[in-house]
Scaffold this motif. Structure first.
Motif, PDB file in Angstrom:
ATOM      1  N   UNK A 125      29.591  27.519  21.090  1.00  0.00           N
ATOM      2  CA  UNK A 125      30.286  26.531  20.253  1.00  0.00           C
ATOM      3  C   UNK A 125      31.769  26.810  20.021  1.00  0.00           C
ATOM      4  N   UNK A 126      32.249  27.982  20.445  1.00  0.00           N
ATOM      5  CA  UNK A 126      33.662  28.316  20.229  1.00  0.00           C
ATOM      6  C   UNK A 126      34.536  27.551  21.228  1.00  0.00           C
ATOM      7  N   UNK A 127      35.327  26.612  20.718  1.00  0.00           N
ATOM      8  CA  UNK A 127      36.143  25.756  21.586  1.00  0.00           C
ATOM      9  C   UNK A 127      37.225  26.530  22.347  1.00  0.00           C
ATOM     10  N   UNK A 128      37.586  27.707  21.846  1.00  0.00           N
ATOM     11  CA  UNK A 128      38.640  28.491  22.505  1.00  0.00           C
ATOM     12  C   UNK A 128      38.137  29.156  23.785  1.00  0.00           C
ATOM     13  N   UNK A 129      36.813  29.338  23.884  1.00  0.00           N
ATOM     14  CA  UNK A 129      36.253  30.052  25.037  1.00  0.00           C
ATOM     15  C   UNK A 129      36.082  29.097  26.209  1.00  0.00           C
TER      16      UNK A 129
END
Length: 234
Positions: free
Chosen positions: A196-200
């Motif tokens: 769920x981490x958009x940065x990854x």
């Protein structure tokens, strides 16, 4: 079976005493794994390259990997000598290694890394490799013990360094090691954090996390654990 000799020697300089010594490596052309576990433990038909990751100085006994520091500072030299070096009896690990010898080199490298307060990431990796060695031999109790130690060290890396957009592998490993030691609720939390981490942006690690999450749900059903990761027995 190839006629090619699987090992070759390289010269390295000890980062503690600066003595130059030879250590063996497996030829790159022979490093192809026959299979790999979800936590990156690889299996080889012939010589296992993981047996040769640790370089041990025959003079002073300092054991390190290519990720270790190039040179120790004075306090590290002193700490190593007090905790490890003064008990060392000169011997060479430069030739072909058995499973037992490989395990000895990793445990020595772990002692050395701990004595000089090396990076958490290096200590976590050494602990993880020791767990793999026990897995190769089917020694499940010891494998689980070292998976727990390596998990603690990986979490310390995360807490100290945080997570960059390119460090999805660390989040994935923390999730997978939690799954392997039966901490299903924690595994769900770490896998979902990665997904769920958009940065990854690491698509391969996100896909791997989804696959392991699906496997985890099957495990949880099989062990009567509800989908939230909470034990129905508790």
């Amino acid at each position: 079976m190839s006629d090619l000799i699987p090992l070759y020697s390289i010269k390295v300089q000890c980062c503690n005493c600066e003595h130059e010594f030879s250590t063996s490596r497996v030829r790159p052309s022979l490093k192809k794994a026959s299979r790999r576990d979800a936590d990156f433990c690889s299996y080889y038909k012939n010589e296992n390259p993981d047996y040769y990751v640790v370089r041990v100085c025959p003079e002073c006994g300092f054991a390190s990997t290519e990720n270790s520091a190039d040179k120790l500072v004075d306090w590290q030299r002193k700490a190593f000598h007090e905790q490890v070096g003064k008990r060392w009896k000169p011997r060479s690990f430069g030739e072909q290694r058995s499973w037992e010898v490989a395990l000895e080199t990793y445990k020595l490298a772990l002692l050395c890394a701990q004595s000089i307060n090396d990076k958490d990431r290096i200590i976590a990796s050494l602990l993880h490799h020791i767990a793999w060695l026990y897995r190769y031999e089917g020694q499940t109790e010891q494998e689980q013990r070292f998976l727990r130690y390596s998990l603690e060290a990986y979490i310390k890396v995360y807490e100290r360094d945080g997570i960059g957009g390119n460090d999805a592998r660390l989040l994935y490993l923390i999730g997978e090691l939690n799954r392997r030691i039966g901490q299903f609720g924690d595994a769900v939390m770490w896998f979902s954090r990665l997904i769920n981490d958009q940065k990854i942006m690491d698509a391969a690690m996100i896909r791997a996390a989804r696959e392991q999450w699906a496997l985890l749900r099957e495990q949880m059903r099989g062990e009567e654990v509800d989908p939230d990761g909470l034990s129905s027995r508790g």
